[in-house]
Design a protein around this motif. Structure first.
Motif, PDB file in Angstrom:
ATOM      1  N   ARG A 130      -3.289 -11.079 -11.658  1.00 57.69           N
ATOM      2  CA  ARG A 130      -2.669 -12.327 -11.212  1.00 57.69           C
ATOM      3  C   ARG A 130      -1.173 -12.133 -10.949  1.00 57.69           C
ATOM      4  NH1 ARG A 130      -5.721 -17.138 -12.483  1.00 57.69           N
ATOM      5  NH2 ARG A 130      -7.684 -16.596 -13.481  1.00 57.69           N
ATOM      6  N   GLU A 131      -0.538 -11.334 -11.790  1.00 52.77           N
ATOM      7  CA  GLU A 131       0.890 -11.096 -11.592  1.00 52.77           C
ATOM      8  C   GLU A 131       1.128 -10.296 -10.319  1.00 52.77           C
ATOM      9  OE1 GLU A 131       5.043 -11.067 -12.257  1.00 52.77           O
ATOM     10  OE2 GLU A 131       3.383 -12.387 -12.824  1.00 52.77           O
ATOM     11  N   ASP A 132       0.261  -9.338 -10.041  1.00 50.10           N
ATOM     12  CA  ASP A 132       0.370  -8.592  -8.779  1.00 50.10           C
ATOM     13  C   ASP A 132       0.245  -9.534  -7.588  1.00 50.10           C
ATOM     14  OD1 ASP A 132       0.662  -6.215 -10.120  1.00 50.10           O
ATOM     15  OD2 ASP A 132      -1.432  -5.623  -9.918  1.00 50.10           O
ATOM     16  N   ASP A 133      -0.678 -10.472  -7.695  1.00 48.74           N
ATOM     17  CA  ASP A 133      -0.864 -11.442  -6.606  1.00 48.74           C
ATOM     18  C   ASP A 133       0.389 -12.282  -6.409  1.00 48.74           C
ATOM     19  OD1 ASP A 133      -3.397 -10.500  -6.262  1.00 48.74           O
ATOM     20  OD2 ASP A 133      -4.432 -12.266  -7.034  1.00 48.74           O
ATOM     21  N   ARG A 134       1.007 -12.699  -7.519  1.00 46.78           N
ATOM     22  CA  ARG A 134       2.219 -13.518  -7.421  1.00 46.78           C
ATOM     23  C   ARG A 134       3.328 -12.754  -6.706  1.00 46.78           C
ATOM     24  NH1 ARG A 134       7.062 -14.002  -9.336  1.00 46.78           N
ATOM     25  NH2 ARG A 134       6.837 -12.198 -10.705  1.00 46.78           N
ATOM     26  N   TYR A 191      -6.800 -11.348  -6.133  1.00 50.61           N
ATOM     27  CA  TYR A 191      -6.958 -10.651  -4.857  1.00 50.61           C
ATOM     28  C   TYR A 191      -6.650  -9.166  -5.015  1.00 50.61           C
ATOM     29  CZ  TYR A 191      -5.960  -9.161  -0.081  1.00 50.61           C
ATOM     30  OH  TYR A 191      -5.939  -8.490   1.114  1.00 50.61           O
ATOM     31  N   GLY A 192      -5.577  -8.853  -5.726  1.00 51.92           N
ATOM     32  CA  GLY A 192      -5.175  -7.467  -5.926  1.00 51.92           C
ATOM     33  C   GLY A 192      -5.578  -6.967  -7.301  1.00 51.92           C
ATOM     34  N   LEU A 243      -3.773 -15.458  -0.416  1.00 50.37           N
ATOM     35  CA  LEU A 243      -3.878 -14.068   0.008  1.00 50.37           C
ATOM     36  C   LEU A 243      -5.223 -13.779   0.678  1.00 50.37           C
ATOM     37  CD1 LEU A 243      -2.179 -12.392  -3.076  1.00 50.37           C
ATOM     38  CD2 LEU A 243      -1.270 -12.489  -0.741  1.00 50.37           C
ATOM     39  N   ILE A 244      -6.278 -14.429   0.205  1.00 51.39           N
ATOM     40  CA  ILE A 244      -7.590 -14.243   0.843  1.00 51.39           C
ATOM     41  C   ILE A 244      -7.558 -14.804   2.259  1.00 51.39           C
ATOM     42  CG2 ILE A 244     -10.012 -14.956   0.791  1.00 51.39           C
ATOM     43  CD1 ILE A 244      -9.791 -14.841  -2.306  1.00 51.39           C
ATOM     44  N   PHE A 297     -15.407  -8.957   0.506  1.00 48.21           N
ATOM     45  CA  PHE A 297     -15.349  -9.520  -0.844  1.00 48.21           C
ATOM     46  C   PHE A 297     -16.659  -9.390  -1.606  1.00 48.21           C
ATOM     47  CE2 PHE A 297     -12.077 -11.686   1.665  1.00 48.21           C
ATOM     48  CZ  PHE A 297     -10.961 -11.356   0.906  1.00 48.21           C
ATOM     49  N   GLY A 298     -17.642  -8.700  -1.010  1.00 51.96           N
ATOM     50  CA  GLY A 298     -18.871  -8.390  -1.724  1.00 51.96           C
ATOM     51  C   GLY A 298     -19.950  -9.433  -1.526  1.00 51.96           C
TER      52      GLY A 298
END
Length: 984
Positions: free
Chosen positions: A247-251, A243-244, A294-295, A373-374
């Motif tokens: 993957r670590e940023d999302d966590r 999402y961001g 998050l989405i 989301f395109g």
């Protein structure tokens, strides 16, 4: 060699199922098989999976046609070629453009793409073929090669044996399908609309013998198929993974947002909730679903920004993370909801959030998702309706030229009665379950990491958004999670009621303050008395009866009621058992102490899907993850699967190992199985109950505004007429449509409810809009002539408005105005123009006559023009209501035979164990109170109940848990009062 095979996903053309095609290939020893459905790729991935299972090499393509004209066959050499094929099909399907003809294809295919083009013999000159183009030769066309100079192009010839039907029987079915598609009688079906009778699955030996003079053509075919290779990892999640930034940023983001939400939802000292939050966050991260949460949060936040109401439900409401993020408003700790029902390490399928929006808001939310989301990575989820009994009877009946009444009669026939119906039953059995046409899933959307066209083609349905040629089961199978963006009119009611309340009372209500609603004594009284018409999910006759039987007045009981009303619980007898135990808690006998320990809240009855998980885990000894797999295996999708029986064996084996008696375990299994496929999960029920409370609060304190909101959203269990009756019961004064005060929808002006112009059945939309626009620009209409001058209606439309009472503000009789309108809008002789030009001068003065309107005439006009009267309908009955027993007095006549005078509202048809038809009726009495009836088969057959109006019903009063109804012995229609024509 099998380069041109179709399934029934060549809609109303092919007759093989996907599985049937692959199994037939396996039986004939085929080692490579191409799927080439007409202009689509619907069943590509099920085909690939089935081929792998049978040891067959799958080849993917499509047969391209304009109308019924075969242009060419496209074969993908690899996944890049398949993506190109999806793009090619999608471009033409989205824009509804014809596919390029072979003569136009030079430009299209001149640049190399990873695939092949196969033209039918004669489709393109041999000397104009590009390197990746071939000519397909059918066995029946071999003799034509004698007249073709093929030798310089020998390497360009391949075998083309179309596979469309199984045999002669299925060829007949194919012709019926083509007649359905062409909407013609079978006798009028043009031959060129059908395949050839020999388009069957010939064996490899038969094809080799057919081409024995040209063995190189067979070799070319094998070489082409050998050069093709389609890959698919069915286990990898293909939904948008990040999402961001990473993957670590999302966590980190999900953990932060959930922790912030926890501080709002709970006290810091709530260790149980805190530990649950940490456990869920770990599982979500381990399974790779941070972005999925998050989405969903992104979508909800957009809705909140736009002030759209939403309800988050589905199994996602089992998650404390979802609760802390405000995706849902259901507290999983308070309701003891299992997170494993939503997500667990043993669950192979994706998680499931259902997010409801008002039907007026959902399209904007969907549009946001495409933009956010395109467009390349987003699509609506496809689907396809299938041929079932009624649709089969209707379509085949039309093809055979049967009259409508005979087709309808087949619905109740026990067997064939003539040659045509014999044929319909015969071929109906063959086509049962065939997909009939491309369609779209009611609410699903896909958001993928790679472009959607990597996985499927898309088309453009009337909804106006790109939609996948792939259904939810295929999407799940290849690892794409759907996002369920639903619309429901219950939220639309709430939103519109909020607007009206603000407009009329200048009061803003926090509709999410449901804790206050749930503890409000007046709202509790509404539930207990089942005064719930218009309220989401709890307004149907069956639900209202259940609420009264339970004397429900609290949230927990309402949650249970939302589930036990479902068919699985009701049909198994467990609903009745639950009601009994609810009122007789001292007499409960638990089948096992574990039931008392874990199902005490529902008195030992399995009410929710989570109860299956609990019992499978605590009684059967299965892990929570495996218990959820069992719960899923009990659903309609999996019951026919071997997985169902394997889990049953494991459950029984494990229960025995824990010391449970086999007979007891068998009864426990029966109870789980009896409703497992139909009941709600508890989170669903809890979410529905939350929304029910929102509606109930508005109905309790602002009943007039609430009922107008229900009317304006045209949704609910009942007809519009019933909601106007319910509005009448609030004490509202209802005014017929008015050209000066009515809008398109029903509104409230100076405390009076003005019926919306949309309810005037024969009023054209253009006139409706123009009269409102003119009024907004230049003020109210002074009188009839002023209206005619400014709006210039046709005579027929003006007569409708006059008759419905739209000019009542003039205080003149409708008869007088109808007479004047006929003069004012009369067409002069030898002219196509009406005399309306006169109004540029002074208005014409008419002499008033003594014509007056009779109140009964007004009611009949309303019935004719609106479909219902705007007053108590008993003003029209030709009988004296005072002579009959009232609905509110039934309790005084228990087990006695009485007669009532009632007005029909609804009926429910049921079928007994003996296949006999019976009814449950819903009526109103003269005081507009509800009366429910039971029509057992003898009474149902003798006194059909299928038309609206008034009935005199005689029967015995019965009592079921304090709810009284009438068991019908005799009934007859009662006429309406006669309309007087004396003054017309």
């Amino acid at each position: 060699m099998y380069l041109n095979c179709k399934t029934y996903f060549s809609f109303t053309y092919g007759t093989f199922s996907t599985e049937g095609l692959v199994k037939t290939a396996a039986e004939k020893g085929v080692t490579a098989l191409a799927l080439t459905n007409i202009n689509n790729t619907y069943d590509v991935w099920p085909f690939v999976k089935l081929c792998r299972k049978e040891g067959i090499k799958p080849v993917i393509g499509a047969e391209i046609r304009n109308a019924n004209k075969l242009l060419y066959i496209l074969i993908a050499a690899n996944n890049n070629g398949l993506t190109w094929l999806h793009q090619f099909i999608s471009h033409h399907q989205m824009a509804k453009l014809p596919f390029p003809e072979p003569s136009e294809s030079l430009k299209l295919f001149e640049e190399a793409w990873d695939g092949f083009v196969i033209y039918p013999l004669g489709g393109k000159p041999l000397d104009q073929l590009m390197p990746n183009e071939r000519i397909g030769i059918r066995p029946a066309e071999i003799n034509k090669l004698f007249s073709v100079d093929w030798k310089p192009f020998a390497d360009r010839l391949v075998v083309r044996q179309p596979v469309t039907v199984q045999n002669k029987l299925y060829f007949n079915l194919h012709r019926l399908l083509r007649a359905i598609d062409c909407n013609v009688l079978l006798s009028n079906l043009p031959p060129d609309q059908c395949c050839d009778p020999d388009e069957t699955f010939s064996s490899p030996d038969e094809l080799i013998r057919a081409f024995k003079q040209y063995p190189f053509i067979v070799t070319n075919s094998y070489k082409l198929m050998d050069s093709c290779n389609i890959e698919m990892d069915f286990k990898t999640d293909k939904t948008k993974q990040v999402y961001g930034g990473s993957r670590e940023d999302d966590r980190i983001l999900l953990q932060k947002l959930a922790t912030d939400g926890f501080a709002r939802r709970y006290r810091k000292s709530n260790r149980v909730a805190w530990q649950r939050l940490q456990t869920e966050l770990k599982i979500i991260n381990d399974l790779g679903f941070n972005a999925y949460f998050l989405i969903n949060l992104d979508i909800v936040r957009y809705a909140q920004f736009r002030k759209f109401y939403h309800v988050g439900r589905g199994s996602g409401a089992n998650s404390i993370v979802a609760y802390c993020l405000n995706i849902t408003n259901v507290d999983p700790i308070k309701l003891n909801l299992y997170f494993e029902r939503f997500l667990n390490p043993e669950r192979t399928s994706p998680p499931d959030f259902d997010i409801d929006f008002a039907h007026t808001d959902r399209d904007e939310v969907m549009d946001y998702i495409f933009k956010r989301f395109g467009a390349q990575n987003v699509a609506l989820l496809g689907s396809f309706p299938t041929f079932k009994r009624d649709k089969i009877n209707l379509e085949l009946g039309k093809v055979f030229g049967l009259p409508e009444d005979e087709i309808k009669a087949m619905r109740h026939a026990n067997g064939p009665v003539d040659e045509f119906t014999k044929l319909i039953y015969k071929y109906g059995r063959l086509m049962y379950g065939f997909p009939s046409n491309p369609s779209l899933h009611p609410c699903g959307m896909l958001i993928t990491e790679k472009p959607i066209l990597n996985y499927c083609s898309v088309f453009m349905p009337p909804k106006g958004f790109p939609t996948t040629m792939m259904d939810m089961f295929t999407a799940e199978d290849i690892g794409i999670n759907k996002f369920d963006i639903l619309s429901q009119r219950g939220l639309s009611h709430i939103r519109e009621a909020q607007r009206l309340i603000k407009e009329q009372h200048n009061v803003s209500i926090d509709i999410h303050d449901t804790d206050r609603f749930m503890t409000d004594p007046n709202v509790a009284t509404q539930i207990r008395s089942a005064n719930s018409i218009g309220c989401f999910y709890i307004e149907s006759p069956a639900m209202r009866q259940l609420l009264k039987k339970l004397r429900c007045d609290d949230y927990i009981t309402l949650v249970a009621a939302s589930s036990i009303i479902r068919p699985g619980v009701a049909q198994s007898g467990m609903m009745r058992e639950y009601i009994y135990r609810y009122h007789h808690r001292d007499k409960i006998k638990y089948i096992h102490p574990l039931f008392e320990e874990h199902l005490a809240e529902t008195f030992g009855v399995m009410v929710f899907q989570e109860d299956v998980i609990k019992i499978a885990h605590y009684y059967g000894g299965l892990s929570l993850g495996k218990s959820d797999i069992l719960r899923r295996a009990m659903s309609g999708k999996y019951r026919s699967n071997n997985q169902f029986m394997l889990i049953k064996e494991e459950f029984m084996r494990s229960a025995t190992a824990l010391g449970h008696k086999p007979a007891d375990s068998a009864e426990v299994w029966r109870q789980m199985e009896s409703f497992g496929g139909y009941s709600f999960n508890k989170a669903h029920s809890a979410s529905f109950a939350v929304e029910s409370y929102m509606s109930l609060y508005l109905k309790t304190y602002y009943p007039r505004e609430f009922m107008v909101a229900v009317i304006n959203n045209f949704g609910g269990f009942y007809s519009t007429e019933l909601y106007f009756i319910e509005l009448l019961k609030t004490g509202a004064t209802i005014i017929p449509p008015c050209v000066n005060n009515s809008q398109t929808l029903t509104g409230i002006v100076n405390g009076l409810v003005y019926t919306g112009l949309v309810h005037v059945k024969d009023l054209r939309e253009q006139l409706r809009e123009s009269l409102i626009e003119e009024r907004n620009l230049n003020g109210p209409y002074l009188d009839l002539q002023d209206f005619i001058r400014r709006v210039r209606p046709g005579l027929a439309q003006l007569e409708v408005l006059i008759s419905v009472g739209a000019f009542a503000f003039t205080v003149r009789s409708k008869k007088q105005m109808l007479w004047e309108a006929s003069i004012l809008l009369a067409k002069p002789k030898n002219s196509s123009k009406a005399a309306i030009a006169l109004f540029d001068e002074a208005p014409i003065q008419f002499q008033e006559t003594q014509q007056t309107d009779h109140p009964l005439d007004d009611l009949y006009d309303q019935m004719e023009i609106l479909g219902f009267p705007l007053t108590n309908p008993f003003n029209l009955v030709d009988a004296d209501p005072a002579l009959f027993i009232k609905a509110g007095d039934l309790e005084h006549y228990h087990k006695k035979i009485i007669t009532v005078l009632v007005y029909y509202i609804a009926r429910k048809v049921a079928v007994t164990k003996n296949d006999d038809q019976m009814f449950f009726g819903t009526f109103l009495d003269a005081e507009l109170n509800w009366l429910d009836t039971v029509h057992f088969p003898d009474a149902a057959k003798k006194y059909p109940l299928h038309t609206a109006g008034f009935y005199k019903i005689t029967g015995k009063v019965t009592d079921d848990f304090g709810v009284y109804s009438l068991e019908v012995h005799h009934m007859e229609k009662v006429t309406y009062k006669q309309r007087s024509y004396a003054e017309l």
